[in-house]
Design an enzyme around this catalytic site. Structure first.
Site, PDB file in Angstrom:
ATOM      1  N   ARG A  10      -3.362   2.349   1.829  1.00  0.00           N
ATOM      2  CA  ARG A  10      -4.355   1.315   1.360  1.00  0.00           C
ATOM      3  C   ARG A  10      -5.535   2.400   0.905  1.00  0.00           C
ATOM      4  O   ARG A  10      -6.087   3.228   1.373  1.00  0.00           O
ATOM      5  CB  ARG A  10      -4.785   0.471   2.114  1.00  0.00           C
ATOM      6  N   HIS A  11      -6.075   2.121  -0.483  1.00  0.00           N
ATOM      7  CA  HIS A  11      -7.407   2.835  -0.790  1.00  0.00           C
ATOM      8  C   HIS A  11      -8.614   2.757   0.376  1.00  0.00           C
ATOM      9  O   HIS A  11      -8.533   1.698   1.085  1.00  0.00           O
ATOM     10  CB  HIS A  11      -7.782   2.525  -2.202  1.00  0.00           C
ATOM     11  N   THR A  23     -10.950  -7.851  -5.152  1.00  0.00           N
ATOM     12  CA  THR A  23     -10.872  -6.760  -6.032  1.00  0.00           C
ATOM     13  C   THR A  23      -9.830  -6.534  -6.537  1.00  0.00           C
ATOM     14  O   THR A  23      -8.927  -5.998  -6.066  1.00  0.00           O
ATOM     15  CB  THR A  23     -11.528  -5.613  -5.342  1.00  0.00           C
ATOM     16  N   ARG A  67     -10.039   3.537  -7.778  1.00  0.00           N
ATOM     17  CA  ARG A  67      -9.980   3.735  -6.284  1.00  0.00           C
ATOM     18  C   ARG A  67      -8.774   3.936  -5.583  1.00  0.00           C
ATOM     19  O   ARG A  67      -8.943   4.725  -4.589  1.00  0.00           O
ATOM     20  CB  ARG A  67     -10.545   2.137  -5.740  1.00  0.00           C
ATOM     21  N   GLU A 110      -3.225  -4.130  -7.686  1.00  0.00           N
ATOM     22  CA  GLU A 110      -3.466  -5.286  -6.583  1.00  0.00           C
ATOM     23  C   GLU A 110      -3.419  -6.578  -7.238  1.00  0.00           C
ATOM     24  O   GLU A 110      -2.911  -6.813  -8.453  1.00  0.00           O
ATOM     25  CB  GLU A 110      -4.775  -5.418  -6.201  1.00  0.00           C
ATOM     26  N   TRP A 111      -2.967  -7.690  -6.224  1.00  0.00           N
ATOM     27  CA  TRP A 111      -2.751  -9.111  -6.539  1.00  0.00           C
ATOM     28  C   TRP A 111      -3.834  -9.583  -7.637  1.00  0.00           C
ATOM     29  O   TRP A 111      -5.208  -9.102  -7.550  1.00  0.00           O
ATOM     30  CB  TRP A 111      -2.855  -9.919  -5.383  1.00  0.00           C
ATOM     31  N   TYR A 113      -6.465 -11.586  -8.694  1.00  0.00           N
ATOM     32  CA  TYR A 113      -6.901 -12.766  -8.243  1.00  0.00           C
ATOM     33  C   TYR A 113      -7.446 -13.873  -9.287  1.00  0.00           C
ATOM     34  O   TYR A 113      -7.990 -14.928  -9.008  1.00  0.00           O
ATOM     35  CB  TYR A 113      -8.317 -12.392  -7.476  1.00  0.00           C
ATOM     36  N   ARG A 195       0.402  -5.489   1.850  1.00  0.00           N
ATOM     37  CA  ARG A 195       0.532  -6.468   2.984  1.00  0.00           C
ATOM     38  C   ARG A 195       1.847  -7.291   2.328  1.00  0.00           C
ATOM     39  O   ARG A 195       2.926  -7.705   3.110  1.00  0.00           O
ATOM     40  CB  ARG A 195      -0.392  -7.397   3.385  1.00  0.00           C
ATOM     41  N   HIS A 226      19.033   1.720  12.521  1.00  0.00           N
ATOM     42  CA  HIS A 226      20.494   2.215  12.702  1.00  0.00           C
ATOM     43  C   HIS A 226      20.882   3.079  11.459  1.00  0.00           C
ATOM     44  O   HIS A 226      21.861   3.090  11.020  1.00  0.00           O
ATOM     45  CB  HIS A 226      21.318   0.897  13.011  1.00  0.00           C
TER      46      HIS A 226
END
Length: 247
Positions: A10-11, A23, A67, A110-111, A113, A195, A226
């Site tokens: 993650r940044h 963000t 970023r 990123e998502w 928003y 995530r 395995h």
């Protein structure tokens, strides 16, 4: 036998991550403290005897946001040739030599928003209450108006996961360790999308909830159980690399 890994970075810290503002599209820089912490993380975790071994990396995905790109510049990895972007700051160390190719891709942005860009979760809940929307807001269930839904995020992440497994991990998995097969992949991106990626990697729907946390500047690891491609797993703790002398 060799089992390839997928590292999630993650940044580093930004002013908005400090304040809790969502963000996505907004392109803001790392804080001075964020840069300092990313450098420290790179020195601690990247190296021939560390968690992330440069010579074992076969591919690197980086978000289009500066970023994330600045974070890559600071994590102690060097590549042959020029970066696929103009450097975002001074003071980046040359880093340890790495032969992996860097790919800047929208798949790890990123998502989106949408209407919730630049505001905090408490502010979002207040806005929704004023709009008469019942219940609490949960991005994993509700998504963002004007932005992305969980289904849209799932679609692009599943496409990326399929590419990683087929193109980079399948040729390496199960190979004898002495062959020193390159198969590790690195992603430098953002909190919510990484995530979500971890959840999809483990076969969980996003609606299952935020089961995983990843701090700003943090590193997570995904792999397989395995030595099997059809048994993806979360690597809770990975040991540092040590090359043993032949006896």
């Amino acid at each position: 036998m060799s089992t390839p890994r997928l590292f999630l970075v993650r940044h580093g810290e930004t002013e908005w991550s400090l304040s809790g503002k969502h963000t996505g599209r907004t392109d803001i820089p790392l804080t001075a403290n964020g840069e300092k912490r990313v450098r420290a993380t790179g020195k601690a975790l990247v190296g021939p005897d560390r968690l992330i071994v440069p010579r074992k990396l076969v591919h690197i995905y980086v978000s289009p946001r500066k970023r994330a790109q600045r974070t890559f510049e600071l994590i102690n990895l060097g590549i042959s040739g020029d970066l696929p972007w103009k450097a975002h700051g001074e003071g980046a160390e040359k880093g340890l030599e790495c032969g992996a190719k860097i790919q800047v891709t929208e798949d790890v942005r990123e998502w989106d928003y949408g209407d919730y860009e630049g505001i905090t979760s408490p502010e979002i809940r207040k806005i929704r209450a004023q709009q008469g929307i019942q219940g609490t807001w949960d991005i994993w269930r509700d998504g963002c108006p004007g932005g992305e839904s969980p289904e849209q995020v799932t679609e692009r992440l599943d496409r990326l996961i399929s590419e990683i497994r087929e193109k980079w991990h399948k040729p390496a998995i199960g190979q004898p360790k002495e062959k020193d097969v390159q198969g590790d992949v690195l992603i430098v991106a953002h909190g919510h999308i990484l995530r979500a990626l971890a959840m999809r990697w483990a076969g969980k729907s996003l609606q299952d909830g935020p089961a995983f946390l990843l701090e700003a500047g943090g590193v997570g690891t995904l792999s397989y159980e395995h030595h099997k491609l059809d048994e993806p797993a979360i690597l809770l703790g990975g040991s540092f690399m040590v090359d043993l002398d032949d006896k």
